[in-house]
Design a protein around this motif. Structure first.
Motif, short mmCIF file in Angstrom:
data_model
loop_
_atom_site.label_atom_id
_atom_site.label_comp_id
_atom_site.label_asym_id
_atom_site.label_seq_id
_atom_site.Cartn_x
_atom_site.Cartn_y
_atom_site.Cartn_z
N VAL A 228 0.85 -1.20 0.00
CA VAL A 228 0.00 0.00 0.00
C VAL A 228 0.88 1.24 0.00
CG1 VAL A 228 -1.70 1.33 1.30
CG2 VAL A 228 -1.97 -1.14 1.07
N ALA A 229 1.93 1.23 0.81
CA ALA A 229 2.84 2.37 0.85
C ALA A 229 3.51 2.59 -0.50
CB ALA A 229 3.91 2.14 1.93
N GLN A 230 3.95 1.54 -1.14
CA GLN A 230 4.61 1.67 -2.44
C GLN A 230 3.65 2.19 -3.50
OE1 GLN A 230 5.96 -2.40 -2.66
NE2 GLN A 230 8.07 -1.84 -2.12
N SER A 231 2.40 1.76 -3.42
CA SER A 231 1.39 2.25 -4.36
C SER A 231 1.14 3.73 -4.18
CB SER A 231 0.10 1.46 -4.19
OG SER A 231 -0.94 2.00 -4.98
N ILE A 232 1.05 4.16 -2.92
CA ILE A 232 0.79 5.57 -2.62
C ILE A 232 1.96 6.45 -3.05
CG2 ILE A 232 0.50 7.20 -0.70
CD1 ILE A 232 -1.07 4.94 0.72
#
Length: 360
Positions: A228-232
């Protein structure tokens, strides 16, 4: 007395050193949680050692220095969540109400049957968005009374402690229920339209914790947070992530999430807002979170009264003020942390492309 102080000093040393390992076993990761309690114990042991021990003895000096170093290390993690630290998120001040977004996040505890208490809080505080965790079909049926005022919703009732619901006064589009890592642990991903017509990408998460009764390792939780962090990190959209992350605000993995995503934590410099465990005042830590992009500043954040769950609800009001928030600085990841994040996601064979990007 020397034996007692030696025992507690060695225990503090163990509690300090074990979390330095990146081992994911629940026993080791469990030492991430009670850092505040460890710090308080270290203060008591340190004061007792200075008063009781013979300060001319080499052993006494070693115990005092060891305890002091353990205390300093524990404080390094928790001090950002006190008033002694600079605020990471600016205060919004007086802003246009159409740019405000109030979110109430509540882990209701599935067996808890006090839905009336949560409904009363919704009536009292009038949040724009209500996110419930651990909500099953019974909770969904009880919360239908909110739909006259909060007509937009995403529902995922489950009886395995991982049900999730979102109710909103504001329009929700591109709604999706996803199962990133485990087939029975969902997330909800939506696009929220503010009254000023700006849209906000929101991810609601509740990964399974590392524990002897859940997952023996933290790998599943960590992988969900990382992807999720990498996507954001790839987007310039306004973003909010909220939920029960089953990880404390000051753990290495939550810090990694913040560093990779670039999201801000409104609690930094304001307080811990410990939401778990509601029944035990001396064993509490911040498990329920709300992180956001620098498009927002903070109007208010508070822990609400108990609703009979083991978690307190968390109420946060953000303001969409991208110009004012542009200078806010998130903590940054270095190369080794990016590599660590890749190892975490690779261990579960998932990646950022598994995460929906509402509004992209």
């Amino acid at each position: 007395m020397l034996l007692i102080l030696t025992f507690f000093t060695l225990f503090l040393l163990l509690a300090t050193l074990l979390p330095l390992s990146r081992q994911t076993h629940w026993f080791i990761r469990g030492f991430d949680f009670p850092r505040l309690q460890f710090a308080l114990l270290a203060i008591v042991v340190l004061i007792s050692s200075v008063i009781v021990l013979d300060l001319h003895m080499l052993l006494s000096q070693a115990l005092i220095v060891t305890c002091a170093l353990c205390l300093a290390w524990q404080l390094w993690w928790i001090l950002p969540y006190t008033l002694l630290w600079p605020k990471e998120v600016k205060a919004a001040g007086h802003t246009d109400v159409s740019k405000q977004l109030t979110i109430l996040t509540s882990n209701v505890l599935t067996p808890n049957r006090n839905a009336g208490a949560l409904i009363a809080l919704v009536k009292q505080y009038q949040p724009d968005v209500l996110v419930t965790l651990e909500s099953d079909q019974w909770w969904e049926d009880e919360l239908t009374v909110l739909e006259s005022e909060m007509p937009y919703s995403v529902k995922c009732p489950l009886d395995n402690l991982y049900g999730m619901h979102v109710f909103s006064r504001l329009p929700l589009t591109e709604r999706e229920v996803c199962y990133f890592i485990e087939d029975d642990v969902p997330s909800i991903d939506v696009l929220v339209e503010l009254r000023c017509k700006e849209t906000v990408r929101m991810h609601c998460l509740h990964p399974a914790p590392p524990s002897p009764t859940e997952n023996a390792e933290s790998a599943e939780r960590d992988a969900e947070l990382v992807i999720v962090a990498q996507s954001i990190a790839d987007t310039e959209q306004p973003v909010i992530v909220t939920g029960d992350l089953n990880d404390v605000a000051w753990s290495a993995t939550t810090r990694l999430f913040r560093k990779i995503s670039g999201l801000l934590d409104p609690r930094v410099g304001r307080g811990m807002f410990n939401t778990f465990h509601a029944d035990y005042p001396f064993v509490r830590w911040p498990l329920d979170h709300l992180f956001h992009s620098r498009h927002f500043t903070l109007q208010a954040i508070q822990r609400l009264p108990s609703i009979g769950s083991d978690h307190f609800p968390l109420l946060t009001t953000l303001c969409f003020t991208p110009k004012k928030g542009a200078s806010q600085q998130a903590i940054q990841a270095d190369r080794s942390e990016h590599e660590w994040a890749k190892q975490i996601s690779g261990s579960k064979q998932v990646n950022k492309h598994d995460v929906p990007k509402p509004g992209a």
